[in-house]
Structure formats: C-alpha cells, structure tokens
Design a protein around this motif. Structure first.
Motif, PDB file in Angstrom:
ATOM      1  N   ASN A 171       3.282   0.765 -10.744  1.00  0.00           N
ATOM      2  CA  ASN A 171       2.389  -0.234 -10.478  1.00  0.00           C
ATOM      3  C   ASN A 171       2.100  -0.166  -8.792  1.00  0.00           C
ATOM      4  O   ASN A 171       3.066  -0.430  -8.254  1.00  0.00           O
ATOM      5  CB  ASN A 171       2.442  -1.428 -10.904  1.00  0.00           C
ATOM      6  N   VAL A 172       0.982   0.103  -8.372  1.00  0.00           N
ATOM      7  CA  VAL A 172       0.504  -0.021  -7.066  1.00  0.00           C
ATOM      8  C   VAL A 172      -0.143  -1.259  -6.733  1.00  0.00           C
ATOM      9  O   VAL A 172      -1.184  -1.204  -7.158  1.00  0.00           O
ATOM     10  CB  VAL A 172       0.024   1.192  -6.454  1.00  0.00           C
ATOM     11  N   ARG A 211      -8.525   3.299  -4.155  1.00  0.00           N
ATOM     12  CA  ARG A 211      -7.726   4.453  -4.384  1.00  0.00           C
ATOM     13  C   ARG A 211      -8.695   5.514  -3.598  1.00  0.00           C
ATOM     14  O   ARG A 211      -9.832   5.845  -3.726  1.00  0.00           O
ATOM     15  CB  ARG A 211      -7.745   4.983  -5.509  1.00  0.00           C
ATOM     16  N   GLU A 229      -3.381  -0.499  -1.981  1.00  0.00           N
ATOM     17  CA  GLU A 229      -4.259   0.537  -1.847  1.00  0.00           C
ATOM     18  C   GLU A 229      -3.461   1.839  -2.063  1.00  0.00           C
ATOM     19  O   GLU A 229      -2.417   1.917  -1.437  1.00  0.00           O
ATOM     20  CB  GLU A 229      -4.981   0.484  -0.624  1.00  0.00           C
ATOM     21  N   LEU A 230      -4.117   2.885  -2.490  1.00  0.00           N
ATOM     22  CA  LEU A 230      -3.507   4.207  -2.512  1.00  0.00           C
ATOM     23  C   LEU A 230      -4.284   5.013  -1.640  1.00  0.00           C
ATOM     24  O   LEU A 230      -5.365   5.653  -1.962  1.00  0.00           O
ATOM     25  CB  LEU A 230      -3.409   4.950  -4.039  1.00  0.00           C
ATOM     26  N   THR A 274      -0.908   2.006 -12.567  1.00  0.00           N
ATOM     27  CA  THR A 274      -1.938   1.022 -12.425  1.00  0.00           C
ATOM     28  C   THR A 274      -2.020   1.063 -10.773  1.00  0.00           C
ATOM     29  O   THR A 274      -1.177   0.946 -10.059  1.00  0.00           O
ATOM     30  CB  THR A 274      -1.800  -0.537 -12.829  1.00  0.00           C
ATOM     31  N   ILE A 275      -3.439   0.915 -10.352  1.00  0.00           N
ATOM     32  CA  ILE A 275      -3.516   0.979  -8.970  1.00  0.00           C
ATOM     33  C   ILE A 275      -4.509  -0.540  -8.775  1.00  0.00           C
ATOM     34  O   ILE A 275      -5.712  -0.275  -9.192  1.00  0.00           O
ATOM     35  CB  ILE A 275      -4.279   2.342  -8.361  1.00  0.00           C
ATOM     36  N   GLN A 276      -3.952  -1.420  -8.241  1.00  0.00           N
ATOM     37  CA  GLN A 276      -4.869  -2.810  -8.156  1.00  0.00           C
ATOM     38  C   GLN A 276      -5.754  -2.659  -6.915  1.00  0.00           C
ATOM     39  O   GLN A 276      -6.933  -3.128  -7.041  1.00  0.00           O
ATOM     40  CB  GLN A 276      -4.074  -3.900  -7.990  1.00  0.00           C
ATOM     41  N   ASN A 333       0.669  -1.105  -0.272  1.00  0.00           N
ATOM     42  CA  ASN A 333      -0.095  -0.021  -0.051  1.00  0.00           C
ATOM     43  C   ASN A 333       0.930   1.148  -0.076  1.00  0.00           C
ATOM     44  O   ASN A 333       2.030   1.291   0.358  1.00  0.00           O
ATOM     45  CB  ASN A 333      -0.798  -0.195   1.338  1.00  0.00           C
ATOM     46  N   LEU A 362       2.218   9.629 -10.539  1.00  0.00           N
ATOM     47  CA  LEU A 362       2.185   8.089 -10.485  1.00  0.00           C
ATOM     48  C   LEU A 362       2.513   7.468 -11.932  1.00  0.00           C
ATOM     49  O   LEU A 362       1.580   7.677 -12.615  1.00  0.00           O
ATOM     50  CB  LEU A 362       0.780   7.984  -9.807  1.00  0.00           C
ATOM     51  N   THR A 397      -1.821  10.981 -12.672  1.00  0.00           N
ATOM     52  CA  THR A 397      -1.584   9.526 -13.074  1.00  0.00           C
ATOM     53  C   THR A 397      -0.951   9.166 -14.510  1.00  0.00           C
ATOM     54  O   THR A 397      -1.968   9.789 -15.261  1.00  0.00           O
ATOM     55  CB  THR A 397      -2.760   8.762 -12.928  1.00  0.00           C
TER      56      THR A 397
END
Length: 326
Positions: free
Chosen positions: A127-128, A151, A131-132, A146-148, A114, A124, A141
C-alpha cells in the motif's frame, strides 16, 4: 565485526561483514561489504555497502547506498536509497517517503508517504498512502496493491534524468550528493579514528596564518601533480607517479574532512553546545557540501577550504619533521 551489546550513543563502524545484533540509542553510520541490522536503531541509519539487510526497526530516516538493499523491519520516517536492487518485504513498513534510484524494486510492504525517483522495473504489492511519482520502464501492480494518492509514471525521459534534473536540482542530484556525503563521512571516521590528535591539531589551528597556508596548500598540490607528470614520462617512474596521484587524492579527502570538522566545531560553538567530534564532523561535512552546492560560488568554497586545509597538513608534517629526534 559483530555488535552484541546495547550502545547508548552514536555508532560508527566499518568492515567486510558487519552484524548489528543489539539496540543502538543513537545514529548508526556504517560501511562494509555485507551489513545486517538486526537490532533497533533509535536515530538515523546511514550506510554504504554491497548487500544491506535491515531486519530491525529504524526510528528515524535511512540513507543508503548499496548493491542490494532489503528491508524486513520498519523505518520510522523517510528512506533515500541508491541501489541496484531494492526489496521491501511484505511485513515491512516505511513511515515517511521513499525516494530511490534503482534498477529493480520489489515493493511488497506499506509506505505511509510518497514514492518518487528513477526505477527500471517495479513490482508493487503493498500500500502506498501517498503519490506514486516515478520514472520507470515497467510497473507491475499485484492484486493486493493500492495507491491512495495520484499515480504519475513516465518512461519517456532519458534514463536517470527527470525534468527537474535538467535544471540541476533533480532526484539524481540528491542521490549523488548523498553518496558523496556518506563516502566523506565514512572516510572521515576512519581518518579521525586513526589520527585523532593530528586531525584535532590541524582543525584548531586551521585559521592561523590563512594566507600562508593557502599558498602552501596550492604549492603542495601543484608540486605533487607536476612530480607525477614528470615521473609518468618514463616507464620506470609510472608506479611512483600513480602513488603520487593517490597521495594527492587522499590529501583532497583529508582537506575536506578537516574543513568539515572545523565548520562543525564552529557551529556547535555558536549554539553553545558541546558534543562529540563525530557529530561535529557529520554536521560540518554536511554544511560544507551544502555550501559547495550553491550555484556560481560553490566551487570557490571548495577551492579555498581545500587549499587552506592542505596547507594545514603541510605545516603539521613540516613541524613533525623539524621536531624529529636526530
């Protein structure tokens, strides 16, 4: 200062310009103006400096306070950072969570956990995986980012304050706690290096006559404080007053380092393990700060340990004066 040969132990270093160009099979604890880590570190990295660059691989955690922090290598676990500018290069990786307080963050690399904390602006590009969850004024961005996880971004709270901060256990509390720990640890390393025998002697006899030493510590600090106030009344005495105040601040730092080393020795003694005085001090100072963070009673821990350790310093100086050749 430059480290060129592999070291199979923990390393403590301080200097204006530090170059770590070899592998270290232990923890690396450093402070300096400019710090560059090119080698691989098998343990943790704890660092404080103006500009810190990590080009090697850190196997475990990184805890850093810096003006500018640049990571080009890999961090095996978590990163906790307080800095003005944070740069995670495109091919760099963080194997755990990133918790940071920074004005500007460039996150081009990959983060396996995270991302949390207080950010002025974020770019950004990597890849995260988690959580962001950040407080930020602006987030940009890029197309490859990518944020899996979830957010969560906010800019409505006051700068540097989150909801948990208002309750006294927020991210900024952790950052400032970490900075205090790093500064005490690095100061302790310097003091222990310069006066090993004296520090060891005070530590071993810290609990001898505790009431006498506590009273002596109180009177010593009051005496220095009153003396500085009296000197400050006259223009001629102001420089001496400032010197006395610096001495008192130095004594307060020494007192906590002595108390921390004593706690570390007791801890490893209870565990039935023998280790280096550096690890004893690192563990002891950590415990001391934890105890001092306990609501309502933490201040008492600091007062007692400070007065007791200051009294130990007084008794050691008194003995040295008494045994000095005429």
């Amino acid at each position: 200062m430059e480290i060129l040969q592999q070291i199979d132990d923990d390393v403590y270093a301080a200097g204006g310009n530090l170059q770590i160009n070899s592998d270290i099979n232990g923890d690396l604890i450093v402070t300096g103006g400019t710090i560059t880590v090119n080698g691989d570190i098998a343990g943790d990295l704890i660092a404080a400096g103006g500009t810190i660059t990590i080009q090697g691989n850190i196997a475990d955690d990184a805890r850093i306070a810096a003006g500018t922090l640049k990571i080009s290598g890999s961090i095996g676990d978590d990163v906790i950072a307080g800095c003005s500018q944070f740069i995670l290069e495109e091919n760099a990786t963080i194997g755990g969570d990133l918790a940071a307080s920074t004005n500007q963050a460039y996150l081009y690399g990959d983060i396996a956990g995270n991302v949390s904390g207080n950010f002025g602006n974020i770019i950004l590009g990597g890849n995260v995986a988690g959580e962001l969850d950040v407080d930020t004024d602006k987030i940009q961005t890029l197309s490859d980012a990518t944020i899996q996880g979830e957010r969560i971004t906010s800019k409505e709270t006051q700068p540097g304050i989150t909801e948990s901060d208002e309750n006294g256990y927020g991210f900024m509390d952790i950052v400032f706690w970490l900075l205090r720990y790093i500064m005490l640890l690095l100061t302790g390393w310097i003091i222990l290096y310069l006066a090993t025998n004296s520090i060891e002697d005070m530590t071993f006899h810290l609990t001898d006559k505790p009431i006498h030493k506590t009273i002596a510590g109180l009177l010593s600090l009051l005496g220095i404080l009153m003396g500085s106030i009296i000197l400050a009344v006259t223009v001629v005495g102001i420089p001496l007053a400032l010197i006395l105040l610096l001495i008192m601040i130095f004594l307060l730092y020494c007192a906590r380092i002595i108390a921390g080393l004593w706690l570390g020795k007791k801890l490893f003694g209870l565990l039935g393990r023998t280790t280096t005085r550096w690890r004893e001090m690192a563990a002891g100072i950590f415990i001391l700060l934890l105890l001092g963070s306990i609501p309502y009673i933490g201040w008492m821990v600091y007062v007692v340990t400070t007065l007791l350790s200051t009294g130990a310093i007084y008794y050691l100086l008194k003995e040295k004066v008494r045994n000095r050749p005429a």
